[in-house]
Design an enzyme around this catalytic site. Structure first.
Site, PDB file in Angstrom:
ATOM      1  N   TYR B 117       4.141  -3.769   8.910  1.00 58.40           N
ATOM      2  CA  TYR B 117       4.978  -2.678   8.044  1.00 58.40           C
ATOM      3  C   TYR B 117       4.395  -3.262   6.476  1.00 58.40           C
ATOM      4  CZ  TYR B 117       8.640  -0.775   5.540  1.00 58.40           C
ATOM      5  OH  TYR B 117       9.435  -0.303   4.248  1.00 58.40           O
ATOM      6  N   GLU B 205       5.242   3.749   0.993  1.00 58.21           N
ATOM      7  CA  GLU B 205       5.548   3.072   2.402  1.00 58.21           C
ATOM      8  C   GLU B 205       4.414   3.255   3.313  1.00 58.21           C
ATOM      9  OE1 GLU B 205       9.033   4.589   4.641  1.00 58.21           O
ATOM     10  OE2 GLU B 205       9.497   2.533   4.781  1.00 58.21           O
TER      11      GLU B 205
END
Lengths: 294, 394
Positions: B117, B205
């Site tokens: 991530y 993101e």
């Protein structure tokens, strides 16, 4: 005594020839603020409300002895205007302008923190010491010299709080609008430190809103360092996550920044939290009674 | 401002952040053609909506269809596109009403060695951006942040100097990345941090971020949000805006210089100032009502803006009553009162209207309202206003 500004503060307006700059310069003059001049590049020699206009802040400071500036320039030029004021040695800079890019403020904030200057805002109503000096856009008549130090992330909600403390006869020592953006020059903690040290301030009212963690940090600081009674209100209990509520800073993201978290942190620090925006003044009274302050 | 994944990936590509090849398709035929053009044994068809959680999201009309699916043939790509296009995808971020899929992105596959991530946000407390990475890729990062925050590694970076090499080394060491993979990670992370600043992003993101078997770091997903206040210096970004993803009333309000957020209740609110507007909503709720919206008319509101605000409010069929709460500072009570009268003339109020005026030019404002033929329930204070508006619905 009061904090940040008083009857001796000498104020210029950056962007004084603009519509908003001229209008609010007039408002501040009428309130009794020592407005001493203004700045608009290329307009030296003109007058606004009888005040001299300069090309640069440096000139204005040299010729008027100004130590505070109220900024009304458009958002795209606000960072530059703040840095110019800082460079010219202005001690108190109040940036009223709304819509300043956050990345600009990252840079400006860093510069301000390395200096002796104080920046209020951007996107804020300004600062007022009732009866002495008003720098900004708040309606002067709702204020009354008194004992409550008011600090807030929101404009009109501050007026509401001020009006309530005026009607209760408490009045205000100084009221500061921090601004509704994610990065602003002055934090609740900066002001708590000043209000705690100010003899005229007997109680402190903090008006926060959803988004960020400024209220939680302030609560922790209050628990450790503040002896004066503190009351608070948090706007946005019913705001849904992920939606920006007008202010760029008022957004619940990633489950953080909710009103519940903030209220819990404030209460844990012994702060009197108003449940309704209609009873912010009463919350101050309760906080004062609890600590036996009159 | 939010943009689609395929748009973000184009920006990534231009900035030197590695992404896979892919094509946008707006029909099943285009999806099949995209599969053939990519020329691989497999591809991934991804619904393009502004909300996240697509991989686990389901299509209302085809409950077995997810928002992201692996396909191994052109006709399979066409079938998945057919299931998605024009239909409604429901994810944890869209709410139960879901969001209509108007385009899909067909992307080549890759050999994934591990999933990570990566996110960049502005850390308000530190007043600078922070790069966050975690080995817990592909899952809900909010859950990781809440339950095991120590598994998210953070580095703040300077917006002018950019992310430094030692910071990448720190992160790679914690992630267990080394050698060629670490060199790829350095290029990736530094480019992305530069992009974040250059485009005035408020969020970047990538979930999942992958390392391929060949040791290359690649953005398998891409989410970018931009600072609305900085769009003036990025004219190229304005063209990426997809109005069909936004609430029409909110777009209309923004065009009129109003700040409006639609909510689910039935009491319309018109207030000056964001903090007071939020508090007015809170107060309605406190007294047992449900706000239909957040609406801040701002400090310098003129008659046209306020009239438009009333049109937007009354255009919401759920609105059964309206509360006007004005503390005049810059906005004058007379402006609001005149606008109210004007709006009544133009739009016509068919629901109860509670008005609380305070502040600048309040007496004159009240007089204007009293002398008009608009049916108004006037309120003396905040609490009085909230109680009265809730009472009209009982």
């Amino acid at each position: 005594m009061s904090i940040l500004v008083n009857k001796d503060t000498r104020v210029i307006c950056q962007g004084i020839t603009g519509k908003a700059g001229a209008f609010h310069t007039k408002g501040c003059l009428e309130y009794g603020t020592q407005m001493v001049g203004g700045v608009t590049p290329g307009r030296r020699g003109e007058k606004v409300e009888g005040l001299p206009v300069f090309d640069t802040v440096e000139q204005a400071v040299a010729e008027t002895g100004a130590n505070a500036s109220m900024i009304f320039v458009p958002a795209a030029f606000t960072a530059d205007a703040i840095l110019e004021a800082l460079d010219a040695g202005i001690e108190l800079i109040a940036a009223i302008t709304e819509g300043v890019p956050v990345m600009d403020m990252v840079y400006v904030y860093d510069k301000i923190k390395r200096s002796q200057a104080t920046l209020i805002g951007p996107n804020c109503p300004g600062v007022i010491t009732p009866g002495e000096c008003k720098i900004g856009i708040m309606p002067g008549y709702i204020h009354q010299p008194g004992c409550v130090g008011v600090m807030s992330r929101s404009g009109t909600l501050t007026y509401e709080a001020v009006w309530q403390t005026t009607n209760l006869g408490l009045g205000q020592s100084t009221c500061v609008g921090l601004g509704g953006d994610p990065i602003v020059g002055t934090s609740f903690i900066d002001l708590l430190r000043r209000f705690e040290a100010d003899p005229l301030t007997k109680a402190i009212l903090m008006i926060g809103e959803i988004g960020g963690t400024a209220e939680e940090e302030a609560a922790a600081w209050v628990a450790q360092h503040v002896t004066k009674p503190v009351a608070a209100f948090i706007a946005g209990r019913t705001a849904p996550p992920g939606k920006r509520m007008g202010h760029a800073g008022a957004i619940i993201s990633g489950g953080k920044g909710t009103a519940e978290e903030k209220i819990a942190a404030l209460e844990a620090a012994g702060i009197e939290v108003a449940q309704s925006p209609a009873e912010m003044g009463q919350a101050v009274q309760r906080a004062m009674q609890r600590k036996g302050v009159k | 401002m939010k943009i689609h994944e395929y748009q973000a990936k184009q920006i990534f590509r231009n900035a030197g952040v590695p992404v896979l090849r892919g094509q946008v398709a707006r029909t099943p035929d285009e999806a099949a053609q995209a599969f053939r053009d990519l020329g691989g044994p497999l591809a991934v068809v991804k619904a393009q909506i502004h909300a996240g959680g697509r991989g686990k999201g389901t299509v209302k009309e085809h409950p077995s269809q997810r928002g992201v699916q692996l396909v191994r043939a052109a006709d399979e790509a066409a079938q998945v596109a057919r299931n998605l296009l024009g239909n409604c995808l429901v994810t944890i971020q869209t709410g139960p009403e879901g969001q209509t899929v108007r385009q899909v992105f067909v992307e080549e596959g890759c050999d994934i060695a591990r999933e990570l991530y990566l996110g960049i946000v502005l850390d308000r407390a530190a007043a600078r951006p922070v790069l966050m990475v975690s080995n817990e890729g592909g899952v809900e990062i909010e859950k990781v942040a809440a339950e095991t925050p120590e598994l998210i590694y953070r580095e703040h970076f300077d917006t002018h100097a950019g992310l430094q090499s030692y910071q990448v080394r720190k992160l790679c060491t914690r992630l267990g990345i080394q050698g060629a993979e670490a060199r790829s990670a350095e290029r990736f992370m530094k480019s992305l941090c530069r992009l974040f600043v250059a485009y005035d992003c408020s969020l970047a993101e990538i979930n999942p971020l992958v390392i391929t078997r060949a040791g290359e770091m690649i953005a398998l997903d891409a989410k970018l949000t931009f600072d609305d206040n900085a769009l003036f210096r990025h004219p190229e970004l304005k063209e990426l805006r997809d109005l069909s993803e936004e609430e029409p009333a909110e777009v209309r309000a923004a065009n009129a210089g109003l700040s409006y957020v639609k909510l689910d209740g039935n009491i319309g609110c018109l207030v000056n100032g964001a903090g007071l507007a939020m508090s007015t909503m809170d107060l309605i709720k406190l007294h047992g009502g449900e706000p239909a919206n957040f609406l801040d008319v701002g400090g310098g509101a003129n008659t046209e803006q306020v009239t438009e605000a009333f049109r937007i409010l009354l255009g919401d069929p759920n609105v059964k009553a309206v509360l006007v709460n004005i503390f005049g500072g810059i906005a004058r009570c007379t402006t609001i009162a005149n606008a109210l009268v004007e709006a009544s003339r133009q739009v016509g109020f068919n629901v109860p209207l509670v008005v609380r005026l305070e502040g600048t030019e309040v007496d004159e404002g009240r007089r204007i309202l009293a002398e008009s033929d608009v049916a108004i329930i006037s309120a003396e204070s905040l609490t009085d206003a909230a109680q009265k508006v809730v009472a009209t619905l009982k």
